[in-house]
Design a protein around this motif. Sequence first.
Motif, mmCIF file in Angstrom:
data_model
loop_
_atom_site.group_PDB
_atom_site.id
_atom_site.type_symbol
_atom_site.label_atom_id
_atom_site.label_comp_id
_atom_site.label_asym_id
_atom_site.label_seq_id
_atom_site.Cartn_x
_atom_site.Cartn_y
_atom_site.Cartn_z
ATOM 1 N N SER A 86 0.835 -1.204 0.000
ATOM 2 C CA SER A 86 0.000 0.000 0.000
ATOM 3 C C SER A 86 0.873 1.259 0.000
ATOM 4 O O SER A 86 0.558 2.238 -0.678
ATOM 5 C CB SER A 86 -0.915 0.011 1.228
ATOM 6 O OG SER A 86 -1.744 -1.126 1.239
ATOM 7 N N GLY A 87 1.965 1.199 0.751
ATOM 8 C CA GLY A 87 2.887 2.330 0.764
ATOM 9 C C GLY A 87 3.496 2.557 -0.605
ATOM 10 O O GLY A 87 3.639 3.707 -1.069
ATOM 11 N N VAL A 124 -2.963 2.440 3.130
ATOM 12 C CA VAL A 124 -1.834 2.515 4.061
ATOM 13 C C VAL A 124 -2.329 2.518 5.506
ATOM 14 O O VAL A 124 -1.778 1.831 6.369
ATOM 15 C CB VAL A 124 -0.975 3.765 3.786
ATOM 16 C CG1 VAL A 124 0.043 3.983 4.903
ATOM 17 C CG2 VAL A 124 -0.254 3.634 2.449
#
Length: 418
Positions: free
Chosen positions: A142-143, A266
């Motif tokens: 996600s980052g 995130v």
Amino acid sequence: MKALKSWKDPILLLSSIGISNIGDFIYLVAINIIVFQLTGSATAVAGLWIIGPLTNIVMKFWTGSFIDYRSKRRVMIVTYIVRAVFICLIPFAPNMAVIYSILVVLSVAKAFFNPSSMTYIAILVPPEKRKRFNSISSFTSSGAFIVGPAIGGSLILLTSVELTLWLTSIFFFISVILLLFLPEHEKIDKETIPTLTIAQVVRDFTVVQKFMMHNKYVSFVYLGFIMVMIFTFAMDAQEVVFTQQVVGLSEFDYSLLISITGVGSVAGAFLLSFFSSKLSLRYMITIGLIMTTVGYVIYAFSWSFSSIVAGFIILGFFNVFLNAGIMTFYQNNVSTDIMGRVTSIYQLIQSAMQVIFLFVIGVTADLFSLRLTIVTLALVMLVLSIIYSVSVLKPNKKSFFREDDVSGENLNVAEKVK
């Protein structure tokens, strides 16, 4: 200190995969721009969506047969190197034919990488650490979804698309270096490796078929997950058109929307990485699936930027729960001896269905309307998600979602002593 030391290898693997994910997203931004600059065609850019699934359909028949008899770590290293080298070659491509040929090679490398990495994770990470590992992996993915495009956009503005692609290859070389520090847990006897022939591929298909017949519930859960993901893929493929032409968002609104979705992912992955031990696999999967579907339903009925944001934050936040839960379930229920072959066949099924769905959705949107198509997909997905969740939560299927953690084993021993 001892607990931290036990996480040294998983952290190296997480770092390697996370850095390559960032490279993937930077490359994705750059290649879209290059293709559009060369052709000025939205169709040519849309063609990027279809290369991966089509390549998988061709490759997945035999990638598992290759991977299962060889070192997964070495396969990962080779695919990283191939991706780094061929990304460097894209700026030198004289026309679209050469660019598409390079993209096919990159898709082939990923076709080998995905089953290899999934199997190597199961080999390297013990069962009691897998849920936490997959939760943190969701956080890094996600980052990368946010960091990758941000870095890519900044590099393109400060330098050029060509230089950005050359710099992207560095990410994959760093991933290679990190993998070199990881242990080789597999003892491969080269003399016992069967020759990759049609007969061998057919025998391996039989092995996978037997696995699916003897593990019907495991196959049902994973294929059910793939089916639901096909719906999300079909809706994502029409995302730009839907948000801009149907809802009326600007390009800036759409870019902001993607960033907000990434922030939601995130945030969800960050919380999950800390609290995954508090949630059972069954609840991670069902909560993640139902809430992700709710996010898509809100998106399908959206009429404004704020309503789409609400839907995307929800689906971004909870999608990481679903993915981490399913990956842990899969790694705990499929033997690493055949995981490469099983994964390849599942991904073959997924790719074939993706191509069919993209075609059907395109035709349906032309015959009726894109709004009606997206709403129908979201509602069917919601019904399937509820049926799927009921199957996952059946009390008599609880043993399939075991986690085999150390504390659980110790507790069982204690109970037996009593």
